[in-house]
Design a protein around this motif. Structure first.
Motif, PDB file in Angstrom:
ATOM      1  N   ARG A  18       0.827  -1.206   0.000  1.00  0.00           N
ATOM      2  CA  ARG A  18       0.000   0.000   0.000  1.00  0.00           C
ATOM      3  C   ARG A  18       0.863   1.259   0.000  1.00  0.00           C
ATOM      4  O   ARG A  18       0.639   2.189  -0.779  1.00  0.00           O
ATOM      5  N   ALA A  19       1.876   1.282   0.856  1.00  0.00           N
ATOM      6  CA  ALA A  19       2.755   2.452   0.939  1.00  0.00           C
ATOM      7  C   ALA A  19       3.482   2.670  -0.385  1.00  0.00           C
ATOM      8  O   ALA A  19       3.635   3.815  -0.840  1.00  0.00           O
ATOM      9  N   ALA A  20       3.933   1.584  -1.012  1.00  0.00           N
ATOM     10  CA  ALA A  20       4.644   1.704  -2.283  1.00  0.00           C
ATOM     11  C   ALA A  20       3.728   2.246  -3.373  1.00  0.00           C
ATOM     12  O   ALA A  20       4.139   3.093  -4.185  1.00  0.00           O
ATOM     13  N   ILE A  21       2.489   1.779  -3.400  1.00  0.00           N
ATOM     14  CA  ILE A  21       1.538   2.247  -4.413  1.00  0.00           C
ATOM     15  C   ILE A  21       1.249   3.735  -4.223  1.00  0.00           C
ATOM     16  O   ILE A  21       1.240   4.517  -5.186  1.00  0.00           O
ATOM     17  N   ARG A  55      -8.658  -3.133  -6.771  1.00  0.00           N
ATOM     18  CA  ARG A  55      -9.345  -3.778  -5.664  1.00  0.00           C
ATOM     19  C   ARG A  55      -9.358  -2.874  -4.429  1.00  0.00           C
ATOM     20  O   ARG A  55     -10.322  -2.855  -3.669  1.00  0.00           O
ATOM     21  N   TRP A  56      -8.290  -2.109  -4.253  1.00  0.00           N
ATOM     22  CA  TRP A  56      -8.183  -1.242  -3.077  1.00  0.00           C
ATOM     23  C   TRP A  56      -8.689   0.169  -3.323  1.00  0.00           C
ATOM     24  O   TRP A  56      -9.176   0.817  -2.408  1.00  0.00           O
ATOM     25  N   TRP A  57      -8.557   0.642  -4.563  1.00  0.00           N
ATOM     26  CA  TRP A  57      -9.014   1.995  -4.915  1.00  0.00           C
ATOM     27  C   TRP A  57      -9.839   1.893  -6.197  1.00  0.00           C
ATOM     28  O   TRP A  57      -9.290   1.647  -7.275  1.00  0.00           O
ATOM     29  N   PRO A  58     -11.137   2.082  -6.134  1.00  0.00           N
ATOM     30  CA  PRO A  58     -11.997   1.841  -7.300  1.00  0.00           C
ATOM     31  C   PRO A  58     -11.828   2.856  -8.426  1.00  0.00           C
ATOM     32  O   PRO A  58     -12.206   2.575  -9.560  1.00  0.00           O
ATOM     33  N   LYS A  60      -9.353   6.397 -10.070  1.00  0.00           N
ATOM     34  CA  LYS A  60      -8.102   7.166 -10.050  1.00  0.00           C
ATOM     35  C   LYS A  60      -8.175   8.269  -9.010  1.00  0.00           C
ATOM     36  O   LYS A  60      -7.193   8.531  -8.289  1.00  0.00           O
ATOM     37  N   GLY A  61      -9.324   8.916  -8.892  1.00  0.00           N
ATOM     38  CA  GLY A  61      -9.479   9.991  -7.918  1.00  0.00           C
ATOM     39  C   GLY A  61      -9.277   9.507  -6.494  1.00  0.00           C
ATOM     40  O   GLY A  61      -8.615  10.177  -5.691  1.00  0.00           O
ATOM     41  N   ALA A  62      -9.851   8.343  -6.174  1.00  0.00           N
ATOM     42  CA  ALA A  62      -9.695   7.795  -4.830  1.00  0.00           C
ATOM     43  C   ALA A  62      -8.238   7.483  -4.538  1.00  0.00           C
ATOM     44  O   ALA A  62      -7.746   7.710  -3.421  1.00  0.00           O
ATOM     45  N   LEU A  63      -7.519   6.990  -5.536  1.00  0.00           N
ATOM     46  CA  LEU A  63      -6.104   6.671  -5.370  1.00  0.00           C
ATOM     47  C   LEU A  63      -5.276   7.933  -5.133  1.00  0.00           C
ATOM     48  O   LEU A  63      -4.444   7.984  -4.214  1.00  0.00           O
ATOM     49  N   VAL A  64      -5.505   8.957  -5.928  1.00  0.00           N
ATOM     50  CA  VAL A  64      -4.736  10.198  -5.778  1.00  0.00           C
ATOM     51  C   VAL A  64      -5.071  10.890  -4.458  1.00  0.00           C
ATOM     52  O   VAL A  64      -4.186  11.443  -3.796  1.00  0.00           O
ATOM     53  N   LEU A  65      -6.341  10.845  -4.050  1.00  0.00           N
ATOM     54  CA  LEU A  65      -6.713  11.427  -2.756  1.00  0.00           C
ATOM     55  C   LEU A  65      -5.924  10.762  -1.639  1.00  0.00           C
ATOM     56  O   LEU A  65      -5.359  11.454  -0.769  1.00  0.00           O
ATOM     57  N   ASP A  66      -5.863   9.439  -1.637  1.00  0.00           N
ATOM     58  CA  ASP A  66      -5.109   8.736  -0.602  1.00  0.00           C
ATOM     59  C   ASP A  66      -3.620   9.080  -0.672  1.00  0.00           C
ATOM     60  O   ASP A  66      -2.957   9.217   0.364  1.00  0.00           O
ATOM     61  N   ALA A  67      -3.091   9.201  -1.874  1.00  0.00           N
ATOM     62  CA  ALA A  67      -1.669   9.516  -2.032  1.00  0.00           C
ATOM     63  C   ALA A  67      -1.343  10.892  -1.474  1.00  0.00           C
ATOM     64  O   ALA A  67      -0.325  11.088  -0.795  1.00  0.00           O
TER      65      ALA A  67
END
Length: 201
Positions: A18-21, A55-58, A60-67
């Motif tokens: 998760r941290a690497a992603i 599977r963890w971030w449905p 692109k927006g959700a992924l960038v928000l977490d990042a």
């Protein structure tokens, strides 16, 4: 010994993967911008399968928000605002730290991309409000409430409006790429806002 990719194939998140992603996502959006970021590019650079990311971030927006949250706040909940007893200095310190973060080119580009996406995506905007904006507003209200209790602010001050008066000018200057987004400019914003909010206090 299983690789990071193999360890993350189940539903349970592997913390290292998760941290690497998230670190890779931040680097990609800072380098290419939000529009050119894709899940495939992140997966390739992070060395994971794109199905793991989906599977963890449905989205692109959700992924960038977490990042962005991970880079800005780190793991866990936001910490409380400083309370040294000097309200002006405490608020100035918080806003100077914000200005310094905005001055980081990588963070600036990532946050601008995320901000534009939030405007276009109501679900992402809701997630941003729930996960960052409202928790941070509550910390700000809490600090101002303590100032009311010790007589540093007028007891009748609307704390939500007070938060906007103190913090919104910095966000506006960043949005508009204003040249006066400096520690000295921040100090002036806090000083003038508190002068109006002190009232009879």
């Amino acid at each position: 010994m299983p690789t990071a990719q193999q360890a993350s194939t189940g539903r349970r998140r592997n913390p290292a993967t998760r941290a690497a992603i998230l670190a890779t996502t931040f680097d990609v959006v800072a380098e290419l911008g939000y529009a050119r970021l894709t899940i495939e590019k992140v997966a390739a650079r992070a060395g994971v399968g794109k199905q793991t990311i989906y599977r963890w971030w449905p989205t692109k927006g959700a992924l960038v928000l977490d990042a962005v949250l991970e880079r800005s706040l780190g793991p866990g909940e936001p910490v409380d605002l400083p309370d040294t007893g000097d309200l002006e200095e405490d608020l100035t310190a918080v806003l100077v730290a914000t200005v310094e973060e905005f001055a980081d080119p990588a963070f600036d580009r990532a946050l601008r991309g995320l901000t534009a996406a939030i405007i276009e995506d109501p679900e992402l905007g809701q997630a941003y409000r729930e996960r960052l904006d409202e928790p941070m507003r509550e910390l700000k209200r809490r600090r101002l409430r303590r100032a009311q209790e010790v007589g540093q602010l007028d007891v009748d001050v609307d704390l939500d409006l007070a938060v906007d008066l103190i913090f919104a000018p910095v966000t506006r200057r960043w949005t508009e790429r204003s040249g006066d987004l400096t520690p000295e400019g921040v100090r002036a914003i806090v000083r003038h806002a508190l002068r109006g909010l002190a009232g009879s206090a």
